[in-house]
Design a protein around this motif. Structure first.
Motif: not given
Length: 106
Positions: A69-72, A103-106, A74-80
Motif C-alpha cells: 500500500q502507498c502510505q501517501g 514510492l520508497v521501497r523499504v 493509502h491505495l493498495t497496489i495490485s499484485a501484478s
C-alpha cells in the motif's frame, strides 16, 4: 484574591507557551538543517521531481510502500504491479499510480 490567581495562571500559561514555541522552533530548525544536508546527497533530477510532486501533493513528495500500500494515498497496489515493482532495480524511481508520489521501497 480570585483575580490575582487568574492573573498568575495566565502568566504561567504564557511562560509555558513561550517555552513550547522555543522547543518547536529549535526542532524545526534542526529538521530543516538535516533536510538541507540530505538534499545535497540526492541527484538534482530526483530532487527536482520530488519538489515538483511535493508542491502539488499536500507537501508530501514521497511515501513509503508498505504491505502493498502507498502510505501517501493509502491505495493498495495490485499484485501484478507489486510483482513488477519487485523486479525493478533499487535505484529506479517508482511512483504511485493514484497520487503520483515517489514510492520508497523499504
Amino acid at each position: 484574591f480570585p483575580s490575582h490567581d487568574k492573573h498568575e495562571e495566565v502568566t504561567n500559561l504564557a511562560k509555558e507557551k513561550e517555552v513550547a514555541l522555543d522547543e518547536i522552533s529549535r526542532a524545526r530548525n534542526a529538521t530543516l538543517n538535516d533536510r538541507d544536508s540530505l538534499a545535497k546527497e540526492i541527484e538534482p533530477e530526483l530532487l527536482a521531481l520530488y519538489e515538483k510532486i511535493r508542491s502539488t501533493a499536500d507537501g508530501i513528495g514521497a511515501a513509503r510502500l508498505h504491505a502493498g500500500q502507498c502510505q501517501g494515498c493509502h491505495l493498495t497496489i495490485s499484485a501484478s504491479d507489486l510483482s513488477r515493482i519487485s523486479t525493478l532495480p533499487e535505484d529506479e524511481v517508482v511512483r504511485c499510480e493514484e497520487c503520483n508520489r515517489i514510492l520508497v521501497r523499504v
